[in-house]
Design an enzyme around this catalytic site. Structure first.
Site, PDB file in Angstrom:
ATOM      1  N   GLY A  16       0.781  -1.239   0.000  1.00  0.00           N
ATOM      2  CA  GLY A  16       0.000   0.000   0.000  1.00  0.00           C
ATOM      3  C   GLY A  16       0.807   1.281   0.000  1.00  0.00           C
ATOM      4  O   GLY A  16       0.329   2.312   0.491  1.00  0.00           O
ATOM      5  N   SER A  17       1.988   1.267  -0.615  1.00  0.00           N
ATOM      6  CA  SER A  17       2.748   2.526  -0.619  1.00  0.00           C
ATOM      7  C   SER A  17       2.093   3.574  -1.523  1.00  0.00           C
ATOM      8  O   SER A  17       2.151   4.773  -1.229  1.00  0.00           O
ATOM      9  CB  SER A  17       4.215   2.294  -0.998  1.00  0.00           C
ATOM     10  OG  SER A  17       4.345   1.943  -2.346  1.00  0.00           O
ATOM     11  N   MET A  96      -4.377  -7.052  -6.979  1.00  0.00           N
ATOM     12  CA  MET A  96      -3.852  -8.151  -7.795  1.00  0.00           C
ATOM     13  C   MET A  96      -4.943  -9.032  -8.410  1.00  0.00           C
ATOM     14  O   MET A  96      -4.681 -10.178  -8.758  1.00  0.00           O
ATOM     15  CB  MET A  96      -2.892  -9.000  -6.950  1.00  0.00           C
ATOM     16  CG  MET A  96      -1.696  -8.217  -6.424  1.00  0.00           C
ATOM     17  SD  MET A  96      -0.766  -7.371  -7.736  1.00  0.00           S
ATOM     18  CE  MET A  96       0.084  -8.771  -8.473  1.00  0.00           C
ATOM     19  N   ASN A 113      -5.898   2.841 -12.556  1.00  0.00           N
ATOM     20  CA  ASN A 113      -4.863   1.948 -12.039  1.00  0.00           C
ATOM     21  C   ASN A 113      -3.497   2.580 -12.282  1.00  0.00           C
ATOM     22  O   ASN A 113      -3.338   3.394 -13.202  1.00  0.00           O
ATOM     23  CB  ASN A 113      -4.938   0.608 -12.786  1.00  0.00           C
ATOM     24  CG  ASN A 113      -3.912  -0.395 -12.296  1.00  0.00           C
ATOM     25  OD1 ASN A 113      -3.686  -0.548 -11.088  1.00  0.00           O
ATOM     26  ND2 ASN A 113      -3.259  -1.092 -13.220  1.00  0.00           N
ATOM     27  N   HIS A 115       0.561   1.440 -13.016  1.00  0.00           N
ATOM     28  CA  HIS A 115       1.344   0.284 -13.463  1.00  0.00           C
ATOM     29  C   HIS A 115       2.810   0.707 -13.612  1.00  0.00           C
ATOM     30  O   HIS A 115       3.094   1.781 -14.159  1.00  0.00           O
ATOM     31  CB  HIS A 115       0.791  -0.225 -14.796  1.00  0.00           C
ATOM     32  CG  HIS A 115       1.512  -1.440 -15.283  1.00  0.00           C
ATOM     33  ND1 HIS A 115       1.301  -2.686 -14.738  1.00  0.00           N
ATOM     34  CD2 HIS A 115       2.473  -1.593 -16.225  1.00  0.00           C
ATOM     35  CE1 HIS A 115       2.100  -3.554 -15.337  1.00  0.00           C
ATOM     36  NE2 HIS A 115       2.818  -2.924 -16.245  1.00  0.00           N
TER      37      HIS A 115
END
Ligand code: GRF
Length: 201
Positions: A16-17, A96, A113, A115
Site C-alpha cells: 500500500g505505498s 492483484m 490503475n 502500473h
C-alpha cells in the site's frame, strides 16, 4: 466530477505505498479527493493498516477461490461498500485481481490503475524486471483507466525513469516506485479536476 473533495475508494492487495501517497496528498485541504474507504482481497494486507492509521475505514473482502478473479459475491460486496460510502472514483493501488467488466459497467465513475512501466510496454506482472532484462534505457510508470484487459485502458499520465549505469532490477523498481508516488495523486487530481477522457460515461 465537480464539487468539493470527491470521495474515492481504493482497492489494494499489498504493502500500500501508493495508497499512502494518496492518503498523504489528501491531507492537504486543497486536494480535491478524500479516501472514503480502502478494501483489500488480502486479509493481512499492510494497506489496511495504513488506512486505519489515517482514520479511513478499511476492510477485507473475501475474494472467493478463483485465482486472480473476484467472485460475484465479492464484486457485489465491493460495489455495495463503495455505493454506501458515496465513492465516485476507484483507484487500484497494487490490486492483484482482474476487475470484472460487470463491475466496470455498474460502477458509475472512473476506475483507474497505476502500473510500473511505460504502457503499452510490459503489461502484467514483473514489469520492472521485464524492462530491465530488455536493456531498456528509459522505463517509468503509467496511470490509466481500467478496461476489460490487463493494463490496457486509455492512458491518463506517465512519468519516465531513466536507467543509470549500475542499476539493477531492484533499484529500477525502487526508482519507478518513487515516481509512482508522485504521479498517482497528480493523476487523480487531473481526472477529478480536468475531466479528461472518461471511458465509463
Ligand atoms: C506498484 O508498483 C503498482 O504500480 C503496481 O503494484 C505495485 C503496488 O505497490 N500496480 P504498493 O502496494 O502501492 O506499494
Amino acid at each position: 466530477m465537480g464539487g468539493d473533495r470527491v470521495p474515492i475508494g481504493v482497492l489494494a492487495s499489498g504493502r500500500g505505498s501508493n495508497l499512502q501517497a494518496i492518503l498523504d496528498a489528501a491531507r492537504s485541504p486543497d486536494y480535491p479527493a478524500e479516501v472514503a474507504v480502502v478494501l483489500s482481497d488480502v486479509e493481512g494486507a499492510f494497506a489496511l493498516n495504513r488506512a486505519r492509521e489515517a482514520g479511513v475505514p478499511a476492510c477485507h473482502i473475501s475474494p472467493g477461490d478463483r485465482p486472480a478473479r473476484l467472485s460475484s459475491a465479492a464484486e457485489e460486496e465491493i460495489l455495495g461498500e463503495f455505493s454506501r460510502r458515496g465513492v465516485r472514483l476507484v483507484a487500484l493501488a497494487g490490486f492483484m485481481r482482474i476487475i470484472p467488466s460487470s463491475f466496470l459497467s455498474t460502477f458509475p465513475g472512473p476506475v483507474i490503475n497505476i502500473h510500473p512501466s511505460l504502457l503499452p510496454s510490459f503489461p502484467g506482472l514483473d514489469a520492472q524486471g521485464q524492462a530491465f532484462r530488455h536493456g531498456l534505457k528509459v522505463s517509468g510508470c503509467t496511470v490509466h483507466y481500467v478496461d476489460q484487459g490487463i493494463d490496457t485502458g486509455p492512458i491518463i499520465m506517465q512519468a519516465a525513469v531513466p536507467l543509470e549505469r549500475g542499476d539493477t532490477a531492484e533499484s529500477l523498481a525502487a526508482n519507478i516506485l518513487k515516481e509512482e508516488h508522485r504521479l498517482y495523486p497528480d493523476a487523480i487530481r487531473l481526472v477529478i479536476q480536468e475531466r479528461i477522457l472518461n471511458v465509463q460515461s
